[in-house]
Design a protein around this motif. Structure first.
Motif, PDB file in Angstrom:
ATOM      1  N   ARG A   1     -31.263 -30.272  21.035  1.00 34.23           N
ATOM      2  CA  ARG A   1     -29.975 -29.578  21.124  1.00 34.23           C
ATOM      3  C   ARG A   1     -28.832 -30.525  21.460  1.00 34.23           C
ATOM      4  O   ARG A   1     -27.733 -30.383  20.939  1.00 34.23           O
TER       5      ARG A   1
ATOM      6  N   GLN B   1     -33.699 -33.933  14.792  1.00 34.81           N
ATOM      7  CA  GLN B   1     -32.904 -32.779  14.363  1.00 34.81           C
ATOM      8  C   GLN B   1     -33.098 -31.547  15.233  1.00 34.81           C
ATOM      9  O   GLN B   1     -32.242 -30.673  15.290  1.00 34.81           O
ATOM     10  N   THR B   2     -34.216 -31.449  15.914  1.00 29.20           N
ATOM     11  CA  THR B   2     -34.489 -30.239  16.697  1.00 29.20           C
ATOM     12  C   THR B   2     -33.937 -30.310  18.112  1.00 29.20           C
ATOM     13  O   THR B   2     -33.887 -29.307  18.809  1.00 29.20           O
TER      14      THR B   2
ATOM     15  N   GLN C   1     -37.748 -34.775  12.293  1.00 26.16           N
ATOM     16  CA  GLN C   1     -37.876 -33.463  12.923  1.00 26.16           C
ATOM     17  C   GLN C   1     -37.487 -33.514  14.399  1.00 26.16           C
ATOM     18  O   GLN C   1     -36.770 -32.650  14.904  1.00 26.16           O
TER      19      GLN C   1
END
Length: 635
Positions: free
Chosen positions: A133, A130-131, A127
């Motif tokens: 930017r 992937q989160t 998580q």
């Protein structure tokens, strides 16, 4: 792509857990096609029922991609799944498109490598990566042996399909990281920059021409971020993800996933994966004690598990006793196992962090090892010398940064059991060991003296945090107490528990006080009198009058012999014995003792003293009980 690699990719694509992946790969291997589930379960060191359950879960997950699996019997499901995967692997017309090879250099698994109890951490890690930017830098930090590299490796394998641009594993402790990046690009993508370019330019060329798709860069075992990571980061782009494994703690500008030790159940699960299950079932409580002694540290658990596997006739209880005796020096955890990925024993792993500490932090670590395995209060703000306060603050920060100390709350810290042993070992090697222990004992005595004979609720709450450490002092460090302070920790621990009505907890401390005082100071010492009076007082409170009487009598006789007939301790002993006789209804024996105690206290302490008031009150009480009201009223 090899069949085994293809199966691993499929497992990751279908979100199989590590346990499900192991069963799935073993079941689908070509060489295992004729083997029974029981045989495969045995090879995985699990039960047949557990293997069957995992395969059922595998079929359920693959049914989302291959609906025909949902309506098949178990044997039929296996054959249909094998057929579907084989067609996909060979690029058949009815299969999904062939998966292109994903370039990676993830460290290969070692024999019997086990990975358990980190499912939550794997999800959090994915998580976080992937989160982000742009460049996601997630520090998987933790003390040595906690499994940082294993977590990163497992993540990379399970999520390989997410990184079509490849997984590049970089050892921060190996050759220049920039060279490692160039070699990966050359071997995997045939990217060769001109030799006459500067290293930074050649590296930039690789980033610009890197294969399309998301990319995972793993910097393993980082000890200096500015030198080992910062110069080699890719350009800011959402497709590049960066994962660090490090012992260091960074500030909040760098997203982190702190990695602690295993939960007790996961620790037992790891041990079961390495040791014959029947062997552990015969002594489950001993196995749990071993896990607890090892502080649920993955490295220690795996070393001990592999050691037990090579010693089939060694009982768990014998090993437990040997570990408690030899601790970090026992061969089960002292030396690295050549079959494991990790190249250090437990003490060696901790030594890597120890060497990064300055002298002040090392001294603090040694000092902290004298505390019990409980929350440690370190009220730094109470230090009056600003310079000394700053030294302490930095030492604590350094220990926290390397995860050698755990912060529980403001001013409260804790040591891992094995790190505490390591610090104790370092302290014992030091020429200042006796001085440090003597200083610790003196400081602990000052805390003990704050415990009153009867504590109120607030005092109990404030003192409870210190009790385990006073108990540690009384149990293991009493040789470093001065003769003057010898009875203090024992007496005050007894008072702490007795004042709350916890008589069973109070009794051992007061008994030890008597025995230790006799052994160290001999039979003729005033501390013996005090110790006997305290123990007798406990027995009186619990109604064990027959045990209390001879102790009070011994205390009175000894105080007279040592101090003469006119001494406050004699008056106290007279008063105590009189009180026992009053409790038991022996009023004739009590009266002359109360009278003697009153006259002696007046003589020694003067007419206006609290003890005189107590003596007057108690003698009056005796007269009241016996109906002698005229004698009681003036008193």
């Amino acid at each position: 792509m090899q069949w085994a690699d293809f199966l691993a990719n499929e497992a990751a694509t279908n979100s199989l857990s590590p346990e499900q992946t192991a069963a799935f790969v073993e079941r689908l291997k070509t060489e295992n096609s004729g083997k029974s589930e029981a045989k495969l379960a045995s090879e995985l060191n699990i039960g047949a029922a557990a293997f069957k359950k995992r395969m059922t879960e595998v079929y359920e997950k693959f049914a989302k991609s291959y609906p025909e699996l949902a309506n098949s019997e178990n044997r039929g499901k296996l054959e249909k799944l094998r057929a579907c995967l084989t067609a996909k692997y060979n690029g058949g017309q009815d299969a999904q498109p062939t998966i292109k090879e994903i370039h990676q250099n993830i460290p290969p698994a070692v024999p019997f490598e086990k990975f358990v109890g980190r499912e939550v951490e794997l999800k959090k890690l994915h998580q976080q990566l992937q989160t982000s930017r742009q460049v996601a830098i997630v520090a998987v930090a933790g003390m040595g042996g906690v499994g940082k590299t294993e977590l990163a490796s497992q993540y990379a394998k399970q999520h390989l399909q997410n990184y079509q641009g490849g997984v590049c594993w970089l050892s921060a402790q190996g050759i220049d990281v920039g060279i490692q990046i160039l070699r990966f690009a050359e071997l995997k993508f045939k990217l060769i920059a001109p030799d006459d370019w500067e290293l930074a330019d050649r590296q930039r060329y690789c980033w610009q021409n890197w294969q399309q798709g998301e990319v995972l860069l793993v910097f393993d075992d980082v000890t200096d971020y500015k030198k080992q990571v910062q110069p080699y980061l890719p350009p800011e782009s959402p497709r590049f993800k960066v994962l660090l494994t490090t012992r260091l703690g960074f500030d909040r500008t760098l997203p982190q996933l702190p990695l602690g030790v295993l939960k007790p159940l996961a620790a037992m699960k790891l041990l079961k994966s390495l040791v014959d299950r029947e062997r552990l079932k015969s002594d489950p409580w001993v196995a749990k004690k071993i896990c607890k002694f090892l502080g649920y540290l993955p490295l220690a658990l795996e070393l001990v598990g592999r050691y037990l596997d090579t010693m089939p006739d060694l009982s768990l209880e014998t090993l437990r006793k040997r570990l408690e005796k030899k601790r970090l020096e026992h061969e089960a955890i002292a030396k690295a196992n050549p079959l494991m990925r990790y190249e250090y024993g437990v003490a060696e792993a901790f030594a890597l962090s120890w060497e990064q500490l300055d002298e002040n932090a090392q001294k603090m670590g040694c000092g902290l090892s004298l505390f019990a395995l409980a929350d440690i209060p370190l009220p730094v703000e109470a230090i009056e010398d600003d310079e000394q306060q700053e030294v302490w603050e930095k030492a604590i920060a350094d220990l926290l940064e390397l995860h050698l100390l755990q912060r529980q709350s403001k001013g409260i810290y804790k040591l891992h059991p094995l790190i505490r042993q390591f610090f104790q070992m370092k302290l014992d090697e030091s020429s200042e060991a006796d001085e440090v222990k003597t200083s610790f004992a003196a400081q602990a005595v000052r805390v003990a003296k704050r415990i009153p004979q009867k504590s109120n609720r607030e005092e109990i709450l404030n003192l409870t945090l210190y009790i385990p450490h006073l108990a540690e002092l009384a149990t293991d460090l009493f040789p470093y107490l001065s003769d003057e302070d010898l009875i203090t920790p024992f007496t005050r621990l007894g008072w702490f528990y007795k004042g709350q009505g916890l008589y069973q907890q109070a009794e051992p401390w007061l008994q030890q006080c008597v025995e230790l005082t006799k052994n160290r100071l001999g039979l003729e010492h005033p501390h013996i009198v005090t110790s006997l009076n305290n123990l007798a007082g406990l027995y009186k409170s619990t109604g064990h009058y027959r045990k209390a009487e001879p102790l009070y009598q011994q205390a009175l006789e000894l105080s007279k012999r040592l101090l003469g007939d006119e001494h406050p301790l004699v008056a106290a002993s007279l008063h105590n014995l009189a009180g026992l006789y009053e409790y038991t209804g022996s009023y004739r024996e009590a009266e002359p003792l109360y009278q003697q105690a009153l006259e002696l206290s007046k003589c020694l302490l003067g007419e206006e003293h609290p003890f005189v008031a107590v003596s007057l009150h108690n003698l009056a009480g005796l007269y009241e009980y016996t109906g002698s009201y005229r004698e009681a009223e003036p008193l």
